[in-house]
Motif scaffolding. Structure first.
Motif, PDB file in Angstrom:
ATOM      1  N   THR A 307       0.888  -1.199   0.025  1.00 39.64           N
ATOM      2  CA  THR A 307       0.007   0.025  -0.025  1.00 39.64           C
ATOM      3  C   THR A 307       1.032   1.271  -0.020  1.00 39.64           C
ATOM      4  O   THR A 307       0.439   2.158  -0.899  1.00 39.64           O
ATOM      5  CB  THR A 307      -0.920   0.007   1.168  1.00 39.64           C
ATOM      6  OG1 THR A 307      -1.888  -1.183   1.186  1.00 39.64           O
ATOM      7  CG2 THR A 307      -1.745   1.263   1.388  1.00 39.64           C
ATOM      8  N   LYS A 626      -3.718   8.301   1.150  1.00 45.59           N
ATOM      9  CA  LYS A 626      -4.358   6.899   1.048  1.00 45.59           C
ATOM     10  C   LYS A 626      -4.399   6.430  -0.201  1.00 45.59           C
ATOM     11  O   LYS A 626      -4.378   7.152  -1.219  1.00 45.59           O
ATOM     12  CB  LYS A 626      -5.616   6.861   1.713  1.00 45.59           C
ATOM     13  CG  LYS A 626      -5.955   7.156   3.093  1.00 45.59           C
ATOM     14  CD  LYS A 626      -7.214   7.243   3.691  1.00 45.59           C
ATOM     15  CE  LYS A 626      -7.413   7.845   4.996  1.00 45.59           C
ATOM     16  NZ  LYS A 626      -8.658   8.074   5.459  1.00 45.59           N
ATOM     17  N   GLU A 628      -6.497   5.472  -2.227  1.00 48.16           N
ATOM     18  CA  GLU A 628      -8.156   5.121  -2.418  1.00 48.16           C
ATOM     19  C   GLU A 628      -8.358   6.615  -2.990  1.00 48.16           C
ATOM     20  O   GLU A 628      -7.549   7.617  -3.121  1.00 48.16           O
ATOM     21  CB  GLU A 628      -8.643   5.147  -1.269  1.00 48.16           C
ATOM     22  CG  GLU A 628      -8.701   5.911  -0.221  1.00 48.16           C
ATOM     23  CD  GLU A 628      -9.234   5.504   1.098  1.00 48.16           C
ATOM     24  OE1 GLU A 628     -10.074   6.440   1.531  1.00 48.16           O
ATOM     25  OE2 GLU A 628      -9.097   4.383   1.502  1.00 48.16           O
TER      26      GLU A 628
END
Length: 746
Positions: A307, A626, A628
């Motif tokens: 991530t 993030k 996203e």
């Protein structure tokens, strides 16, 4: 012989087994997620472009509003077409030039919200974005749309179903948000070629895009519209569009490629001829991916957290979306004085969001893109030669005069001291002086009074202007000193201390001041008022990057400075506080979603409390970014938000952007290799790094323990190895100190 045969069989079996286990080389582009920032306040676009390219080919929802300032909003469910130019993560609703939309007979609904333009529903399950590529299924038409780009062309591939009424609409009258067409032109050359221009105004007052479109399949017929009335080609009007008619077979593909220029149709033709001569979409896409891969390889990181890797490479990708090319292959471009100018010996760039990007984006470019930085400096000087001033916030060959400061100055001065000197330093100094002595934007009052006074304008921003001007003046002073201009050095060094004129000892804040020298009576530091640019008094107090020791002294020393910093990060807004749209990413009064706060977490280094910087930097890295769509806590702002992450993830950051010194923070990658354009390699290693081990225990540079909380630009560019040894407890016994902020290290 039989034994030999068995051995061969075993060997071949093992070889085959090893071959089966061979994996494809890792591609860094696979870690980039262009959807980060397309939801929430990020205002990014997911479409196809190449690093610093002229074309940003991306989907448009077609509905106006703040959330759709980049044309696209992740929460929406329709697409109204694909336009060729977009701004990366700003608050400016401009561009959206040359909208293209494929349709057919399967769907004909129109809605008021997108001005009754053709549209289709879409699903994120049928949507893909990666560096240099975007695709989506237009569900209502059963058409697959794919986009890729070169530096000066946008290339579309549409896969149609069988239909006798397939169409491609090219709409020059389409406009969104602040954008407004003023003059558009369409000329059908033949059944595969269309040329024209779109001249518009918006945030930038005089935008010109000349284009040539070529199609892989001849259209059977067409209709041209002038202000929504059927007409003939060629056509000139405020609002023009052309509808191309086709009969398509099942899964038939049509490629449309658009070459652009800001100067002429001839320049647009040349863009196509040089960059997209044929219709091989896959080959053009592959070249775009290779370009991105090579740029991303300039920093190769190691981390077990995938991530984190996605975020890092997306931020590195987004740091290269602006500035954007303005000159064409004839070296021509639309000049800031509205003439057609020529860039001799350099590529002309624009989209300079300088109030944002002088802080970290441009310093990052001096490390990773030193050759291109030279062109950017020459572009700033070209703007000066065209207008008599350096740009404030320029776009498409226009000065928008948005935001404050004369922040082309630190960008130029920083580049000069870092050895990027492929420009006329005397002309550069002249340009800096001209911008710093211009009588507009209250600079005349600043020079007369030593501060910008309060006035009646709703965006007076008087305190912020004073602080930003003072910082830029420090940069000019250092430039003057290096060039042997003693009088100018003394003058601007004195001006650089003008921040003291708005310091109020009673409140211990920078406070708005009237022309008569009195501070305003009504003053609450956490309130957002017209005196501070997109900030409050808490956030702008620290904007004395060039004299942190002076700021520390005026407030009463290290202990009081520390307490004020502590309060900055702990004084949380109350539920009843009115926070403006740009006040996001809040940690106490710190707002990571807006640029004035970006250096503040690093200031503990200057008062011998580096572990507090390390705590905060790691917190910001882990909470404000993030993987996203809602992954940015504020506007991406042409590379500034992403550049902050890239620097901080590596473990250092330019508090004073024109100093050539980077303060240490807390690296969140385990290792990184910077492949520099000068052929050197600089590596960073964080030993024992983890989510718990956020504190630096010791720092080693090229095999020697160092006892300062900074590294210089020269040390990075010389190549070498920087090793952080990390631990889970603060090292409060460290002798590491931060250099005096007013000392120049370049």
């Amino acid at each position: 012989m039989r034994q030999f045969g068995l051995i061969c069989i075993v060997f071949l079996t093992l070889l085959g087994s090893c071959t089966n286990k061979v994996t494809k080389p890792e591609k860094l582009i696979d870690y980039v997620n262009p959807f980060i920032g397309t939801d929430g306040p990020g205002n990014t676009y997911p479409g196809a472009t190449v690093p610093f390219g002229m074309v940003q080919l991306s989907p448009d929802i077609g509905i106006p509003g703040w959330d759709r300032i980049a044309g696209y909003y992740y929460q929406d469910s329709i697409i109204s077409g694909f336009s060729h130019m977009h701004l990366p993560g700003t608050g400016a609703g401009d561009l959206y030039d040359i909208l293209v939309m494929p349709t057919n007979s399967k769907f004909s609904k129109r809605i008021k919200e997108n001005s009754f333009k053709p549209f289709s529903s879409f699903s994120h399950n049928k949507e893909t974005a990666s560096p240099g590529y975007y695709s989506v299924d237009l569900l209502d038409y059963e058409i697959k749309a794919e986009l890729t780009a070169t530096k000066r062309t946008g290339v579309h591939r549409y896969t149609f179903p069988k239909d006798d009424a397939s169409q491609i609409t090219i709409d020059l009258g389409y406009a969104l948000n602040w954008d407004k067409p003023m003059d558009t032109y369409i000329n059908v050359i033949d059944d595969t070629t269309i040329e024209g221009y779109r001249k518009s105004k918006g945030w930038a007052k005089d935008q010109r895009v000349y284009f040539v479109i070529k199609l892989s399949k001849p259209f059977e017929t067409y209709q041209v519209f002038k202000n929504d009335s059927l007409t003939t080609s060629p056509v000139t009007a405020v609002n023009t569009r052309i509808v191309l008619n086709y009969k398509t077979e099942e899964a038939e593909q049509i490629v449309l490629k658009t070459g652009v220029s800001s100067a002429s149709i001839e320049g647009a033709h040349k863009s196509l001829t040089i960059e997209a001569l044929d219709f091989n979409f896959d080959e053009i896409k592959l070249k775009a991916e290779e370009i991105w891969e090579n740029e991303l390889k300039k920093i190769q990181i190691s981390t077990v957290d995938t991530t984190k890797k996605h975020i890092f490479y997306t931020m590195l990708y987004q740091s290269m979306l602006a500035p954007t090319l303005l000159s064409d292959y004839n070296s021509n471009y639309k000049g800031a004085n509205d003439s057609i100018a020529k860039a001799v010996g350099f590529d002309r760039y624009d989209t300079f969001s300088l109030w944002d990007t002088y802080r970290a984006a441009h310093p990052l470019y001096t490390i990773l893109h030193s050759d291109r930085t030279s062109d950017m400096i020459q572009s700033l000087l070209a703007h000066y030669k065209e207008t008599g001033l350096l740009p404030v916030w320029s776009m498409q060959g226009n000065e928008t005069n948005m935001m404050i400061g004369y922040h082309a100055v630190p960008v130029i001065v920083d580049a000069y001291f870092k050895g990027i000197k492929d420009f006329d330093s005397e002309l550069a100094f002249e340009a800096c002086i001209a911008s710093a002595t211009d009588k507009s934007r209250q600079i005349d009052e600043y020079m007369e009074l030593g501060y910008v006074p309060v006035d009646e304008h709703h965006e007076n921003w008087s305190v912020s202007k004073t602080l930003e001007y003072a910082y830029d003046d420090w940069c000019i002073a250092q430039f003057a000193k290096a060039l042997g201009k003693t009088d100018a050095y003394k003058t601007f060094l004195k001006r650089s201390e003008n921040w003291q004129n708005v310091y109020d000892a009673q409140s211990t804040f920078m406070r708005p001041k009237l022309k008569n020298g009195e501070f305003v009576k009504e003053f609450i530091p956490k309130e957002y008022s017209p005196y501070f640019c997109e900030s409050n008094a808490w956030q702008y107090f620290w904007s004395v990057q060039h004299n942190v020791e002076g700021l520390t002294k005026i407030i009463g020393g290290n202990n009081l400075f520390e307490k004020k910093l502590d309060t900055m990060f702990s004084l949380n807004p109350l539920p009843e506080d009115k926070l403006p749209i740009f006040s996001t990413g809040m940690i106490g009064q710190y707002a990571h979603g807006n640029e004035p706060s970006h250096h503040v977490a690093y200031l503990y280094n200057y008062i011998e409390k580096p572990w507090k910087t390390q705590e905060l930097v790691r917190e910001i890295l882990e909470t404000q970014y993030k993987n996203e769509p809602n992954g940015h806590c504020g506007n991406e702002d042409c590379g500034q938000m992403s550049s902050w992450y890239v620097f901080s993830a590596l473990g250092f950051y330019p508090v004073n952007p024109a100093q050539g010194v980077y303060a240490f923070g807390s690296p969140n990658v385990d290792a990184a290799s910077l492949n520099l354009e000068n052929g050197n390699m600089f590596t960073v290693e964080a030993k024992n790094n983890s989510s718990e081990n956020i504190y630096i225990q010791s720092i080693e540079l090229n095999g020697k323990i160092i006892e300062q909380n900074y590294i210089t630009h020269k040390e990075i560019m010389n190549g070498g190895k920087l090793i952080f040894t990390m631990g889970n407890l603060p090292n409060k016994n460290s002798k590491n100190t931060m250099a005096l902020s007013s000392k120049v290290y370049n």
